[in-house]
Design an enzyme around this catalytic site. Structure first.
Site, PDB file in Angstrom:
ATOM      1  N   GLY A   1      51.375  51.867  60.425  1.00  0.00           N
ATOM      2  CA  GLY A   1      53.009  51.848  60.845  1.00  0.00           C
ATOM      3  C   GLY A   1      53.140  50.175  62.050  1.00  0.00           C
ATOM      4  O   GLY A   1      52.332  49.829  62.630  1.00  0.00           O
TER       5      GLY A   1
ATOM      6  N   CYS B   1      45.698  54.526  62.155  1.00  0.00           N
ATOM      7  CA  CYS B   1      46.079  53.375  62.878  1.00  0.00           C
ATOM      8  C   CYS B   1      46.798  54.242  63.691  1.00  0.00           C
ATOM      9  O   CYS B   1      47.172  55.133  64.843  1.00  0.00           O
ATOM     10  CB  CYS B   1      46.595  52.311  62.072  1.00  0.00           C
ATOM     11  N   TYR B   2      48.806  53.755  63.303  1.00  0.00           N
ATOM     12  CA  TYR B   2      49.945  54.201  63.915  1.00  0.00           C
ATOM     13  C   TYR B   2      49.835  55.455  64.122  1.00  0.00           C
ATOM     14  O   TYR B   2      50.075  56.450  65.177  1.00  0.00           O
ATOM     15  CB  TYR B   2      50.777  53.811  64.077  1.00  0.00           C
TER      16      TYR B   2
ATOM     17  N   HIS C   1      41.740  52.264  59.054  1.00  0.00           N
ATOM     18  CA  HIS C   1      42.216  52.228  57.777  1.00  0.00           C
ATOM     19  C   HIS C   1      41.322  52.632  56.647  1.00  0.00           C
ATOM     20  O   HIS C   1      41.043  51.692  56.398  1.00  0.00           O
ATOM     21  CB  HIS C   1      43.003  51.523  57.608  1.00  0.00           C
TER      22      HIS C   1
ATOM     23  N   GLU D   1      42.036  53.839  53.959  1.00  0.00           N
ATOM     24  CA  GLU D   1      42.366  53.639  52.249  1.00  0.00           C
ATOM     25  C   GLU D   1      42.069  51.892  51.759  1.00  0.00           C
ATOM     26  O   GLU D   1      42.638  52.130  50.515  1.00  0.00           O
ATOM     27  CB  GLU D   1      43.866  54.188  52.375  1.00  0.00           C
TER      28      GLU D   1
ATOM     29  N   ASP E   1      50.571  39.947  35.364  1.00  0.00           N
ATOM     30  CA  ASP E   1      51.281  41.512  36.281  1.00  0.00           C
ATOM     31  C   ASP E   1      52.561  40.461  34.705  1.00  0.00           C
ATOM     32  O   ASP E   1      52.494  42.237  33.823  1.00  0.00           O
ATOM     33  CB  ASP E   1      52.385  40.705  36.997  1.00  0.00           C
TER      34      ASP E   1
ATOM     35  N   LYS F   1      47.399  45.680  41.592  1.00  0.00           N
ATOM     36  CA  LYS F   1      46.368  44.726  40.738  1.00  0.00           C
ATOM     37  C   LYS F   1      45.649  45.041  39.745  1.00  0.00           C
ATOM     38  O   LYS F   1      45.374  44.961  38.894  1.00  0.00           O
ATOM     39  CB  LYS F   1      46.449  43.270  41.832  1.00  0.00           C
TER      40      LYS F   1
HETATM   41  P1  XMP Z   1      50.246  37.288  49.993  1.00  0.00           P
HETATM   42  O1  XMP Z   1      50.865  36.096  50.287  1.00  0.00           O
HETATM   43  O2  XMP Z   1      51.876  38.406  50.296  1.00  0.00           O
HETATM   44  O3  XMP Z   1      49.993  37.373  48.750  1.00  0.00           O
HETATM   45  O4  XMP Z   1      49.015  38.547  51.159  1.00  0.00           O
HETATM   46  C1  XMP Z   1      49.661  38.513  48.095  1.00  0.00           C
HETATM   47  C2  XMP Z   1      49.570  38.586  46.358  1.00  0.00           C
HETATM   48  O5  XMP Z   1      50.661  38.895  46.168  1.00  0.00           O
HETATM   49  C3  XMP Z   1      50.781  36.578  45.279  1.00  0.00           C
HETATM   50  N1  XMP Z   1      52.077  36.575  45.888  1.00  0.00           N
HETATM   51  C4  XMP Z   1      53.386  36.984  45.035  1.00  0.00           C
HETATM   52  N2  XMP Z   1      53.000  37.185  43.792  1.00  0.00           N
HETATM   53  N3  XMP Z   1      55.834  37.172  43.350  1.00  0.00           N
HETATM   54  C5  XMP Z   1      54.804  37.511  42.785  1.00  0.00           C
HETATM   55  O6  XMP Z   1      54.295  37.752  41.452  1.00  0.00           O
HETATM   56  C6  XMP Z   1      55.658  36.470  44.784  1.00  0.00           C
HETATM   57  O7  XMP Z   1      56.705  36.140  45.388  1.00  0.00           O
HETATM   58  C7  XMP Z   1      54.566  36.271  45.260  1.00  0.00           C
HETATM   59  N4  XMP Z   1      54.146  36.371  46.622  1.00  0.00           N
HETATM   60  C8  XMP Z   1      52.803  36.317  46.876  1.00  0.00           C
HETATM   61  C9  XMP Z   1      49.711  36.185  46.125  1.00  0.00           C
HETATM   62  O8  XMP Z   1      49.439  34.957  45.450  1.00  0.00           O
HETATM   63  C10 XMP Z   1      48.500  37.006  46.393  1.00  0.00           C
HETATM   64  O9  XMP Z   1      48.144  37.308  44.968  1.00  0.00           O
END
Ligand code: XMP
Length: 507
Positions: free
Chosen positions: A51, A78-79, A165, A167, A218, A363
């Site tokens: 957390g 962790c927490y 972690h 997980e 997605d 993903k």
């Molecule tokens: P971050 O920057 O949060 O990104 O570490 C984790 C993964 O998510 C993607 N990402 C997004 N995908 N809408 C999306 O569909 C968004 O607003 C968004 N922001 C980040 C990012 O490219 C990475 O794969």
């Protein structure tokens, strides 16, 4: 009987649930505030998640002490680890030497929690507080250079606890540790291979569905899932936000054709997005604006299409679990990291109801589902691209000319990675434009120009990430092409930060 996971707001709590379920064991994840003592009668093991808080924070959340008194096997993470120590009489302190990212621990003895593992293990840490003194009855079973208590156990009470972690994918043998804990708790964990498609429930609907299809992994998998059930009623809309890469339309057209979509529409809303972003520098504001316009465009299009094809009642989105947790929509204890445009950016009042068939998947599971549905490799393993597009890769103001510069840089980077045949070794590679000018020298002349950042990361689920080991010759090819082919750019920097502490995108 099941495993109860008490959620204290970690970004990874849902991953614990996923891991336990992967062993074919029933588990439930609930916010700790929703926990009631009676639950203990039907629970065979408890996991306390990580957390964002410190046990000494005024708003620190604690479970009732009774959970430790019922002889139910408990695993702290962790927490959760620090809570166990703090609540059972040990000492936790904050320290200036924080541990974030990959660390190495040494296992001290043959404890069953580490059964089958070598002494030295790579784990993933994300903490600023440290255990300084163990509660009575506990022993240390693993340590790191900075921390004598990376893992502790009280075998008599069946309480086990990890500072790291298990997980996340970067704790290489985290699954083994979780499996060992489940065995200690009396379960018989197995590796289940149930098709992901079986976990997807789609409602029976009346009317049409609108799906924003960007061509990313997605939304493409969402389209393929929905196409099976709602073939005639599914209308896929590709919105050109003006914040896309060079080949995005070409790619999405291929996706639509491969799935065999009956209705695929392109809308050019680039001016509208770019106008609304003029003068905006704050990342969250950018994301909210983009989210709002997406919905406005969808609602407008739904109205327009309804005149021809009948009513639209649903908006489908390819939201996946990490989008929800990072937007703090999946856990009441989690901190908002960023508002993913398709989650945190949605307006309160929406005329269309949401359908999000991938909302509980990561993903890598989405990709597996795509393979189950027969989608091609190039579609499923294309690097993720955020919904707000290049806007979150242009730090500072987004202008048409900055978008154009970035588009060129990004396409050079991807082209070089493909040529070097390393594109598919990398989870995500992108170029970003920084709001900084620096001095350079070109053709004996001083230059004072823009800086491009390149970020290449390895990951399995986007929740944690390591930097890609970019080979020097390839790095130089990328930087020379960017500087030589794009006027106004004289420097390229390589981002060497893991997630955490950084996120993958810059904004
Ligand atoms: P971050 O920057 O949060 O990104 O570490 C984790 C993964 O998510 C993607 N990402 C997004 N995908 N809408 C999306 O569909 C968004 O607003 C968004 N922001 C980040 C990012 O490219 C990475 O794969």
């Amino acid at each position: 009987m099941q495993v109860l996971i008490l959620d204290f707001g970690s970004q990874y709590s849902h991953l614990i649930l996923r891991r336990v379920q992967e062993f074919g064991i029933t588990a439930e994840l609930i916010p700790v505030q929703a926990f009631q003592i009676e639950r203990l009668d039907s629970v065979q093991a408890i996991i306390l998640s990580g957390g964002p808080r410190s046990v000494y924070d005024l708003d620190a959340i604690m479970p009732p002490l009774t959970i430790f008194k019922k002889k139910i096997p408990i695993l702290g993470v962790c927490y959760g680890h620090q809570l166990i120590v703090h609540m059972l009489g040990g000492k936790v302190e904050s320290s200036t030497s924080r541990e974030y990212g990959i660390a190495e621990i040494q296992i001290e003895n043959d404890h069953s929690l580490f059964h089958g593992l070598e002494r030295s293990q790579q784990v993933w840490m994300s903490h600023g507080d440290f255990v300084r003194e163990l509660p009575e009855g506990f022993e240390s079973i693993a340590f790191s250079t900075n921390d004598p208590y990376s893992a502790i156990a009280n075998d008599e009470c069946q309480i086990y606890s990890l500072q790291f972690h298990p997980e996340v994918a970067h704790t290489i043998n985290g699954r083994v540790m979780l499996r060992n804990f489940l065995k200690l708790a009396g379960f018989s964990p197995k590796e289940t291979q149930t098709p992901i498609l079986d976990r997807i429930c789609l409602p029976d609907i009346e009317g049409n569905i609108l799906l924003g299809l960007s061509g990313g992994v997605d939304s493409s998998v969402t389209a393929a899932v929905l196409h099976r059930k709602y073939t005639d009623n599914l209308y896929c809309v590709f919105i050109d936000t003006g914040l896309l890469r060079n080949d995005d339309y070409e790619h999405v057209s291929l996706v639509a054709k491969t799935i065999g979509l009956k209705h695929f529409i392109r809308i050019d809303a680039s001016e509208r997005f770019l106008d609304a972003l003029r003068g905006i520098r704050d990342p969250e504001e950018k994301r909210k604006i983009i989210g709002r316009i997406f919905i406005e465009v969808f609602e407008q299009e739904a109205k327009h299409l309804a005149q021809k094809f009948g009513q639209f009642r649903y908006l489908a989105q390819g939201t996946i679990y990490p989008d929800r947790i990072e937007s703090a929509k999946a856990s009441q204890n989690a901190a908002t990291i960023k508002s993913h445009h398709n989650v945190g950016g949605l307006p309160e009042k929406m005329k269309l109801s949401l359908i999000e068939p991938l909302a509980d998947l990561y993903k890598d599971e989405v990709r597996t589902l795509g393979l189950e549905l027969g989608l091609p490799y190039e579609v499923l393993f294309r690097h993720p691209f955020p919904g707000p597009g290049l806007a979150v890769r242009i730090v500072g103001e987004v202008t048409p000319s900055r978008v154009e510069t970035l588009r060129k840089a990004d396409s050079i980077l991807i082209d070089e990675l493909r040529k070097a045949k390393v594109y598919y070794d990398i989870w995500q590679a992108y170029a970003a434009l920084l709001p900084v000018k620096t001095v350079g020298v070109m053709g004996d002349q001083r230059t004072y120009e823009d800086m491009v950042l390149v970020r290449l990361v390895e990951s399995t689920d986007g929740m944690t990430a390591d930097i890609y080991n970019l080979q020097k010759e390839l790095a130089i090819r990328i930087s020379s092409r960017i500087v030589n082919e794009i006027s106004g750019v004289n420097r390229v920097v390589y981002d060497i930060t893991q997630k955490p502490p950084a996120t993958i995108e810059l904004e």
